[in-house]
Design a protein around this motif. Structure first.
Motif, PDB file in Angstrom:
ATOM      1  N   LEU A   1      -3.719 -11.291  -1.285  1.00 30.63           N
ATOM      2  CA  LEU A   1      -3.672  -9.782  -1.714  1.00 30.63           C
ATOM      3  C   LEU A   1      -3.733  -9.574  -3.373  1.00 30.63           C
ATOM      4  O   LEU A   1      -2.974 -10.036  -3.739  1.00 30.63           O
ATOM      5  CB  LEU A   1      -2.551  -8.974  -1.243  1.00 30.63           C
ATOM      6  CG  LEU A   1      -2.632  -8.974   0.357  1.00 30.63           C
ATOM      7  CD1 LEU A   1      -1.343  -8.205   0.978  1.00 30.63           C
ATOM      8  CD2 LEU A   1      -3.623  -7.948   0.834  1.00 30.63           C
TER       9      LEU A   1
ATOM     10  N   THR B   1      -4.394 -10.678   5.362  1.00 28.20           N
ATOM     11  CA  THR B   1      -3.673 -10.516   3.814  1.00 28.20           C
ATOM     12  C   THR B   1      -3.104 -11.665   3.184  1.00 28.20           C
ATOM     13  O   THR B   1      -2.139 -11.575   2.591  1.00 28.20           O
ATOM     14  CB  THR B   1      -2.472  -9.818   4.341  1.00 28.20           C
ATOM     15  OG1 THR B   1      -1.812 -10.167   5.512  1.00 28.20           O
ATOM     16  CG2 THR B   1      -2.936  -7.974   4.862  1.00 28.20           C
TER      17      THR B   1
ATOM     18  N   ALA C   1      -3.778   0.112   1.221  1.00 26.53           N
ATOM     19  CA  ALA C   1      -2.829  -0.455   0.518  1.00 26.53           C
ATOM     20  C   ALA C   1      -2.088   0.908  -0.222  1.00 26.53           C
ATOM     21  O   ALA C   1      -0.558   0.891  -0.309  1.00 26.53           O
ATOM     22  CB  ALA C   1      -3.111  -1.447  -0.706  1.00 26.53           C
TER      23      ALA C   1
ATOM     24  N   SER D   1      -2.316 -13.042  -6.987  1.00 24.49           N
ATOM     25  CA  SER D   1      -2.233 -12.760  -5.642  1.00 24.49           C
ATOM     26  C   SER D   1      -0.496 -12.662  -5.262  1.00 24.49           C
ATOM     27  O   SER D   1       0.249 -13.325  -6.018  1.00 24.49           O
ATOM     28  CB  SER D   1      -2.844 -13.847  -4.711  1.00 24.49           C
ATOM     29  OG  SER D   1      -2.503 -13.518  -3.255  1.00 24.49           O
TER      30      SER D   1
ATOM     31  N   PRO E   1      -5.372  -5.114  -3.701  1.00 22.26           N
ATOM     32  CA  PRO E   1      -4.516  -4.315  -2.958  1.00 22.26           C
ATOM     33  C   PRO E   1      -3.157  -4.293  -3.673  1.00 22.26           C
ATOM     34  O   PRO E   1      -2.414  -3.369  -3.532  1.00 22.26           O
ATOM     35  CB  PRO E   1      -4.475  -4.746  -1.706  1.00 22.26           C
ATOM     36  CG  PRO E   1      -6.024  -5.608  -1.510  1.00 22.26           C
ATOM     37  CD  PRO E   1      -6.063  -6.123  -2.761  1.00 22.26           C
ATOM     38  N   HIS E   2      -2.687  -5.608  -3.999  1.00 24.36           N
ATOM     39  CA  HIS E   2      -1.207  -5.658  -4.731  1.00 24.36           C
ATOM     40  C   HIS E   2      -1.314  -4.838  -6.003  1.00 24.36           C
ATOM     41  O   HIS E   2      -0.155  -4.250  -6.462  1.00 24.36           O
ATOM     42  CB  HIS E   2      -0.876  -6.962  -4.844  1.00 24.36           C
ATOM     43  CG  HIS E   2       0.284  -7.197  -5.620  1.00 24.36           C
ATOM     44  ND1 HIS E   2       0.653  -7.518  -6.897  1.00 24.36           N
ATOM     45  CD2 HIS E   2       1.621  -7.134  -5.078  1.00 24.36           C
ATOM     46  CE1 HIS E   2       1.874  -7.660  -6.981  1.00 24.36           C
ATOM     47  NE2 HIS E   2       2.769  -7.313  -5.971  1.00 24.36           N
TER      48      HIS E   2
ATOM     49  N   LYS F   1      -9.428  -1.707   2.284  1.00 24.96           N
ATOM     50  CA  LYS F   1      -8.050  -2.346   2.211  1.00 24.96           C
ATOM     51  C   LYS F   1      -7.494  -1.747   0.893  1.00 24.96           C
ATOM     52  O   LYS F   1      -6.068  -1.560   1.154  1.00 24.96           O
ATOM     53  CB  LYS F   1      -8.353  -3.952   2.045  1.00 24.96           C
ATOM     54  CG  LYS F   1      -7.086  -4.584   2.399  1.00 24.96           C
ATOM     55  CD  LYS F   1      -7.080  -6.216   2.300  1.00 24.96           C
ATOM     56  CE  LYS F   1      -8.252  -6.628   3.133  1.00 24.96           C
ATOM     57  NZ  LYS F   1      -8.349  -8.188   2.900  1.00 24.96           N
ATOM     58  N   TYR F   2      -8.086  -1.591  -0.128  1.00 21.63           N
ATOM     59  CA  TYR F   2      -7.422  -0.980  -1.350  1.00 21.63           C
ATOM     60  C   TYR F   2      -6.924   0.237  -0.966  1.00 21.63           C
ATOM     61  O   TYR F   2      -5.694   0.658  -1.092  1.00 21.63           O
ATOM     62  CB  TYR F   2      -8.220  -0.777  -2.531  1.00 21.63           C
ATOM     63  CG  TYR F   2      -8.976  -1.790  -3.129  1.00 21.63           C
ATOM     64  CD1 TYR F   2      -8.565  -3.393  -2.428  1.00 21.63           C
ATOM     65  CD2 TYR F   2     -10.011  -1.984  -3.643  1.00 21.63           C
ATOM     66  CE1 TYR F   2      -9.523  -4.511  -2.914  1.00 21.63           C
ATOM     67  CE2 TYR F   2     -10.894  -2.944  -4.082  1.00 21.63           C
ATOM     68  CZ  TYR F   2     -10.376  -4.278  -3.683  1.00 21.63           C
ATOM     69  OH  TYR F   2     -11.035  -5.217  -3.846  1.00 21.63           O
TER      70      TYR F   2
END
Length: 868
Positions: free
Chosen positions: A412, A409, A107, A347, A415-416, A103-104
């Motif tokens: 996050l 999501t 992103a 998050s 990933p953020h 997921k990273y």
């Protein structure tokens, strides 16, 4: 050992780094010959997108446990970074894909795509990327970093001038040291070691995750907020754990927080270490335990605790495992993990990211592996090594309608951080490629230099000055290598179904904690804050006393001494009350000290009053007897006029003692000493004159001394008494006019009461009064002693001698008793001396006479008195 493997272990000098990296950039086309054979060829797997400017990305998509069989008898072997057979070392390793890093990676890809569609950010410049898997092992990470920086990947030869990577602090240090001589910026999304904030050692390092200093401070503030003073800690064997606990101890130093144990676990021996730590926790008395470990280590520990049925412990989680889905969804640890309170990476929402993830198709090896796991089919023509028996996919499989952790999501966090790192790189490139003096609108900015010729050192300089607003309206800038610290505070709560869910209960903004305590569900399942102390807090009225040889958190509670208080829980010491105040019975408050004086209502006052009134009444009775029998020889022979005057003075002596009882006032303080001094001088003067008269009578009986009595007639006797008394009156008047006694509170005696007494402003005046009485008394005693053997059947000189002996003995004993008596007992001692001496005079002089007058009248004759 090949040079690249050696580079991963030994840090070269800056000049040597440049030389080695130059070799990489020139000879990477000969990768098979250059790269160490036991590493294998450069990875063909990755995520690629061409562009005018390329940025690199490194993620731990697969995790390989490190080898521990370092016998130093053969060259070290590195496992391959995929689940395929390594043709060179001929081994097969079953490695599963980690969905979170996947997921990273996407992103980063999503952020690049979003920037490329932005007409105001990098207009006319297309951003590309090269993303690779480094498997959580240093050799693979370093190989991929060198490959992308040198521009020699199998997809293209364009070099990368910035890397978004370093998933761990150790890799962050390695990347920064290795790429520092070339000034290639490294932006990490999860390397949180405080050491990386040092701009002298790591000038090219940046990160979008706060330093661990702030999370350790936040955990320390939570411990202080909830009064947890007896804590245990479990750390990973690395900088992450050690530095975190050092910051925690520094923040709580001197604030009464102690660590009963600090246990360290090693990734290589986690099974045995988890068993050892579980036994330590089971034997410990702590109820709150901090854990700074990787989530896989925490899982092993929770399993061991569950085996031993260790309950009632409140775990505090660091950000590295506080949001772990692997733990939250594992039923084997749900009972142990319930109530976990943790610090989590902040998050934030990324609009459009969920749809982006759901629209992915298996067009690379990573998503193919995901398809095999999720849909049970192989999207390619040939299944992977692990899933060799899977049937081919139909092509209709999609993530659109699937509830899957990869497409979730809702929270996050990392990933953020990756998303912010890409935007920081884009804004730095935008600043670098924009003409500084242009007057064109921002949408029409033209580049001043070619994107193909970007110098990393220039990009690094612009990255240091980045300050922008994200598409979500959030301000972003670097403070050196760091960003302003922001965290979420999360709580693991049980659902009605028995599973665990992650609940946001607060957040951390720099040094400020905002926490909704009522929303927390603790390990006990209630909202009651758990107690973790070595000793219960000392209640008000007591103080803490450390136990010898034990931590400061272990103590005994000692009651405060009289006159001292502690008005709060857990007071380290007692405070003394002001002089006008005293401690109450519970030693929790200072209350005004009660005024204390010898009153008529207390037992001592009543006793002394009774004695004084009784003495006055007895004296009055004697006076009446003498008055009634004034014509008898006994009365007349003993100078009746002086006897009546003596009885009057004795009555005054008894009555003046009453003036000393009661609340002292200005006038009572003056009158009591004057009445005492004058009445006693009058009394002793009468005795002195009586004694002189006795001596004169017997002296006048000698031949040639017939005229002696004319000097001691009744008139002379009265004048003598008046003269002696007037001298005392003059002394008292002078004393009371110049420096009289005044009412004063005596604070010297420490107690719940303050004595109100007549303070002697002039000790000299009081000494003169007593001295004059003592002079007359001694003179009277001496003369009476000389006259005690004069020939007379009833010699009054003997009675005067005995009475004066008692009188002098009483007042000699009075002085030390008066000086040493505390408070109101000073007054009681003086009254006792007055009454004792008055009774002594009354009984010694008048008791024998009254006895003869009333009970032996036959002796009350002139013949009997004149007999020899």
């Amino acid at each position: 050992m090949c040079w690249l493997s050696w580079l991963s272990i030994q840090w070269p000098s800056s000049a040597l780094s440049v030389l080695l990296l130059s070799v990489v950039s020139r000879q990477m086309s000969l990768a098979q010959a250059t790269v160490c054979s036991r590493w294998g060829a450069p990875s063909t797997e990755g995520l690629y997108q061409d562009g005018d400017v390329i940025i690199g990305g490194l993620f731990n998509l697969h995790y390989i446990p490190p080898a521990i069989d370092l016998g130093f008898t053969k060259p070290p072997t590195h496992k391959p970074c995929t689940g395929t057979v390594d043709k060179i070392i001929n081994i097969s390793v079953n490695i599963s894909l980690d969905l979170e890093p996947l997921k990273y990676m996407y992103a980063m890809a999503f952020a690049v795509e979003e920037i490329n569609h932005n007409s105001t950010l990098l207009p006319g410049v297309k951003l590309g990327y090269r993303i690779f898997d480094c498997c959580g092992q240093y050799p693979w990470a370093l190989k991929e970093a060198l490959s992308v920086v040198g521009g020699h990947t199998q997809s293209c030869d364009q070099p990368v001038n910035l890397i978004i990577g370093a998933p761990s602090s150790t890799l962050g240090m390695m990347f920064s040291k290795m790429l520092g001589p070339l000034s290639v910026p490294v932006i990490s999304y999860s390397a949180s070691c405080p050491c990386l904030s040092d701009r002298h050692q790591f000038p090219n390092f940046f990160r979008t995750i706060p330093s661990d200093i702030y999370q350790a401070r936040a955990i320390a503030q939570l411990a202080l907020r909830f009064h947890w003073t007896w804590i245990g800690a479990v750390l990973e064997n690395g900088d992450y754990g050690r530095l975190a606990i050092q910051v925690f101890q520094k923040e709580t130093e001197g604030k009464g927080v102690c660590l009963e144990f600090i246990e360290t676990v090693y990734r290589e021996t986690i099974v045995n270490d988890a068993r050892r730590v579980a036994l330590t926790i089971q034997a410990s008395t702590v109820r709150v335990i901090l854990i700074f470990c990787w989530y896989t280590d925490v899982k092993k520990l929770f399993v061991e605790l569950a085996k031993r049925n260790v309950t009632g412990r409140q775990f505090i989680a660091s950000e590295v495992w506080s949001t772990s889905d692997d733990l939250l969804k594992d039923p084997a640890v749900s009972e142990m993990a319930s109530g976990v309170l943790g610090v989590a990476i902040r998050s934030a929402a990324i609009p459009g990211f969920e749809n982006y993830l759901r629209s992915r198709r298996p067009d690379n090896e990573y998503l193919k592996e995901l398809w095999e796991t999720e849909f049970g089919c192989s999207p390619g023509e040939i299944p992977s090594l692990q899933k060799a028996s899977l049937p081919p996919c139909k092509g209709t499989e999609s993530l659109e309608e699937v509830q899957h952790p990869f497409t979730d999501t809702s929270q996050l966090r990392v990933p953020h951080n990756v998303y912010l790192a890409v935007y920081a790189a884009a804004h730095a490139l935008h600043s670098l490629l924009s003409c500084p003096n242009t007057h064109s609108p921002r949408t029409n900015i033209t580049t001043c230099s070619s994107p193909k010729h970007i110098k990393p050192i220039e990009l690094l300089q612009h990255l240091n000055k980045v300050n922008f607003t994200t598409p979500q309206g959030e301000g972003f800038y670097f403070q050196g290598a760091d960003i302003p610290a922001k965290y979420d505070l999360v709580n693991w709560q049980k659902t009605p179904e028995g599973s665990l869910k992650l609940v946001l209960v607060g957040h951390v903004d720099g040094f400020d904690i905002h926490l909704n305590e009522s929303a927390i569900q603790w390990s006990s399942g209630s909202n009651q804050v758990p107690v973790s102390v070595c000793s219960e807090s000392c209640p008000p009225g007591t103080r803490m006393a450390n136990r010898k040889g034990e931590p400061v958190c272990c103590f005994d509670c000692i009651p405060c001494a009289e006159g001292e208080i502690s008005n709060k829980t857990g007071s380290p010491h007692c405070e003394r009350c002001p002089s006008e105040f005293w401690s109450n019975a519970n030693r929790t408050a200072c209350i005004p000290r009660q005024l204390d004086f010898l009153s008529f209502n207390e037992t001592l006052g009543i006793t002394l009053t009774t004695a004084a009134v009784s003495g006055a009444m007895v004296t009055t009775a004697v006076f009446v007897v003498f008055l009634y029998y004034r014509q008898t020889p006994m009365v007349r022979a003993n100078n009746s006029e002086l006897s009546f005057l003596l009885l009057l003075s004795l009555k005054l002596c008894f009555l003046c003692s009453l003036v000393f009882i009661g609340r002292p006032s200005v006038w009572s303080c003056r009158f009591q000493q004057a009445a005492f001094g004058i009445s006693f001088v009058l009394c002793v003067s009468c005795l002195l004159v009586k004694t002189i008269v006795v001596l004169a009578v017997f002296r006048s009986a000698r031949p040639g001394a017939e005229g002696l009595m004319k000097w001691f007639g009744p008139g002379q006797q009265r004048r003598s008494v008046c003269l002696f008394t007037c001298i005392q009156v003059i002394i008292c008047s002078t004393w009371l006019s110049l420096s009289p006694p005044v009412p004063q509170q005596d604070l010297g005696f420490q107690g719940s009461k303050v004595t109100l007494e007549c303070a002697m402003a002039s000790v000299v005046g009081f000494s003169l009064v007593l001295g004059y009485i003592g002079l007359l008394s001694c003179s009277c005693l001496l003369l009476a002693f000389l006259a005690r053997k004069l020939p007379d059947n009833f010699n009054e000189a003997k009675l005067i001698t005995f009475s004066m002996l008692i009188f002098c003995a009483v007042w000699v004993a009075f002085v030390p008793a008066y000086v040493s008596s505390p408070g109101k007992y000073v007054v009681a001692v003086e009254i006792f001396a007055i009454l004792a001496s008055s009774y002594g005079l009354l009984l010694c002089i008048f008791a024998p006479k009254c006895f003869i007058i009333l009970f032996r009248p036959e002796k009350n004759t002139k013949k009997h008195l004149m007999a020899r």
